[in-house]
Write a protein that holds these residues in place. Structure first.
Motif, PDB file in Angstrom:
ATOM      1  N   GLY A 137       0.794  -1.220   0.000  1.00 39.78           N
ATOM      2  CA  GLY A 137       0.000   0.000   0.000  1.00 39.78           C
ATOM      3  C   GLY A 137       0.828   1.272   0.000  1.00 39.78           C
ATOM      4  N   GLN A 138       2.069   1.185   0.444  1.00 40.06           N
ATOM      5  CA  GLN A 138       2.934   2.364   0.455  1.00 40.06           C
ATOM      6  C   GLN A 138       3.603   2.530  -0.919  1.00 40.06           C
ATOM      7  N   LYS A 139       3.938   3.767  -1.257  1.00 37.61           N
ATOM      8  CA  LYS A 139       4.479   4.041  -2.591  1.00 37.61           C
ATOM      9  C   LYS A 139       5.688   4.974  -2.553  1.00 37.61           C
ATOM     10  N   PHE A 140       6.449   4.932  -1.463  1.00 33.28           N
ATOM     11  CA  PHE A 140       7.637   5.769  -1.409  1.00 33.28           C
ATOM     12  C   PHE A 140       8.717   5.230  -2.343  1.00 33.28           C
ATOM     13  N   LEU A 141       9.439   6.158  -2.925  1.00 28.12           N
ATOM     14  CA  LEU A 141      10.571   5.856  -3.808  1.00 28.12           C
ATOM     15  C   LEU A 141      10.163   5.010  -5.010  1.00 28.12           C
ATOM     16  N   ARG A 142       8.977   5.322  -5.529  1.00 27.10           N
ATOM     17  CA  ARG A 142       8.474   4.714  -6.768  1.00 27.10           C
ATOM     18  C   ARG A 142       7.776   5.802  -7.575  1.00 27.10           C
ATOM     19  N   GLY A 143       7.856   5.715  -8.885  1.00 23.93           N
ATOM     20  CA  GLY A 143       7.131   6.661  -9.709  1.00 23.93           C
ATOM     21  C   GLY A 143       7.565   6.602 -11.151  1.00 23.93           C
ATOM     22  N   TYR A 144       6.821   7.303 -12.003  1.00 18.64           N
ATOM     23  CA  TYR A 144       7.193   7.371 -13.408  1.00 18.64           C
ATOM     24  C   TYR A 144       6.989   8.777 -13.941  1.00 18.64           C
ATOM     25  N   GLN A 145       7.706   9.044 -15.040  1.00 14.72           N
ATOM     26  CA  GLN A 145       7.571  10.285 -15.778  1.00 14.72           C
ATOM     27  C   GLN A 145       7.534   9.958 -17.269  1.00 14.72           C
ATOM     28  N   ILE A 146       6.952  10.876 -18.055  1.00 14.08           N
ATOM     29  CA  ILE A 146       6.901  10.720 -19.501  1.00 14.08           C
ATOM     30  C   ILE A 146       7.987  11.598 -20.113  1.00 14.08           C
ATOM     31  N   SER A 147       8.806  11.022 -20.971  1.00 18.80           N
ATOM     32  CA  SER A 147       9.930  11.769 -21.537  1.00 18.80           C
ATOM     33  C   SER A 147       9.460  12.936 -22.401  1.00 18.80           C
ATOM     34  N   ASP A 148      10.177  14.037 -22.313  1.00 21.69           N
ATOM     35  CA  ASP A 148       9.827  15.244 -23.057  1.00 21.69           C
ATOM     36  C   ASP A 148      10.379  15.190 -24.478  1.00 21.69           C
ATOM     37  N   ALA A 149      10.298  16.303 -25.192  1.00 21.32           N
ATOM     38  CA  ALA A 149      10.729  16.347 -26.587  1.00 21.32           C
ATOM     39  C   ALA A 149      12.214  16.058 -26.748  1.00 21.32           C
ATOM     40  N   LYS A 150      12.977  16.263 -25.681  1.00 20.61           N
ATOM     41  CA  LYS A 150      14.409  15.973 -25.717  1.00 20.61           C
ATOM     42  C   LYS A 150      14.723  14.576 -25.185  1.00 20.61           C
ATOM     43  N   GLY A 151      13.682  13.806 -24.876  1.00 24.26           N
ATOM     44  CA  GLY A 151      13.879  12.447 -24.371  1.00 24.26           C
ATOM     45  C   GLY A 151      14.203  12.379 -22.895  1.00 24.26           C
ATOM     46  N   GLY A 152      14.022  13.486 -22.184  1.00 24.80           N
ATOM     47  CA  GLY A 152      14.455  13.533 -20.793  1.00 24.80           C
ATOM     48  C   GLY A 152      13.354  13.375 -19.764  1.00 24.80           C
ATOM     49  N   VAL A 153      13.714  12.798 -18.621  1.00 23.65           N
ATOM     50  CA  VAL A 153      12.861  12.747 -17.439  1.00 23.65           C
ATOM     51  C   VAL A 153      13.724  13.087 -16.237  1.00 23.65           C
TER      52      VAL A 153
END
Length: 264
Positions: A137-153
């Motif tokens: 149930g805990q979600k510390f130190l987890r996550g996602y991002q969508i890369s931008d036009a330069k491919g970066g997160v």
């Protein structure tokens, strides 16, 4: 947690990497031998050798047992919405740039989902039931991002702790689509140089756990290509660190890009 994971996938040899990028060995060596070094343009191919060096298809390593596929879309993964608090530890800004290796060039890969997850300062993962802890149930130190036009997160996190049998590492997964709209997944791990980890872990809260028992050279996963996945870390530890890496993907490699069934 000693059986965290085992290596899968294939590490490209230097020759295979140069072939994929369309760079002749002589041109590659000539660029490095020039006064300007790796920033010199390889005119035969039309892009800098520094880009060629960064645009390497890194070794894929297994997903391991601690991936949870309901991570939050947020950049500050220190925060746990269930407990309403932040993980303690040395601040770390993690920057990942994703590229698509194709047509003898390296282009930024936009709109890819990049998941990251790692243990806290005491070696504990969130969202799982282990032998000595239960953090469901805990979600510390987890996550996602969508890369931008330069491919970066970018992610704001903490420097990971350690647990028995593994060197310090961060898991990541990149999910995208191929040109034919097929799903593509690349899973691997990021590592730190031992000298930096020694400095961080000598301070609180890491020091409370004691001295780690596995370094890079002893780690069974690191031995299978971890030197290609070492983060470029900058900072003195006083205010935290910035870590970055460039990941080049060959989206035509269906074997590497097939979904990892261990978490399905």
């Amino acid at each position: 947690m000693e059986n965290d994971d085992k290596p899968v996938g294939k590490i490209l040899s230097r020759r295979e990497t140069l072939k994929l990028l369309g760079i002749g060995g002589a041109a590659f060596l000539a660029a490095w031998a020039s006064p300007e070094g790796p920033s010199t343009l390889i005119r035969a191919t039309g892009f800098a050798s520094s880009a060629a060096l960064d645009c390497v298809v890194r070794p894929e390593l297994t997903i391991g047992p601690y991936f949870v596929d309901d991570q939050l879309n947020h950049s500050d993964i220190r925060f746990d919405p269930l407990e309403g608090n932040y993980s303690e530890g040395t601040p770390l800004k993690l920057m990942i740039n994703v590229s698509n290796v194709r047509n003898k060039s390296c282009a930024p890969l936009e709109s890819a989902q990049v998941d990251v997850w790692h243990c806290d300062a005491m070696g504990i993962y969130s969202g799982v039931a282990g032998r000595v802890f239960n953090t469901l149930g805990q979600k510390f130190l987890r996550g996602y991002q969508i890369s931008d036009a330069k491919g970066g997160v970018q992610f704001q996190t903490i420097y990971p702790g350690w647990y028995s049998g593994r060197t310090v590492h961060i898991h990541f997964m990149i999910r995208t689509k191929t040109a034919s709209r097929q799903s593509y997944e690349f899973t691997s791990q990021l590592f730190f140089r031992d000298a930096i980890t020694d400095q961080v872990h000598s301070k609180k809260p890491y020091a409370l756990k004691g001295k780690r028992n596995t370094r890079n050279i002893d780690d069974h996963i690191f031995k299978d290509g971890g030197n290609q996945l070492l983060l470029n870390v900058k900072g003195d530890g006083a205010t935290g660190y910035i870590a970055s890496i460039n990941i080049g993907l060959d989206l035509t490699d269906a074997e590497v890009g097939s979904p990892d069934r261990s978490y399905k």
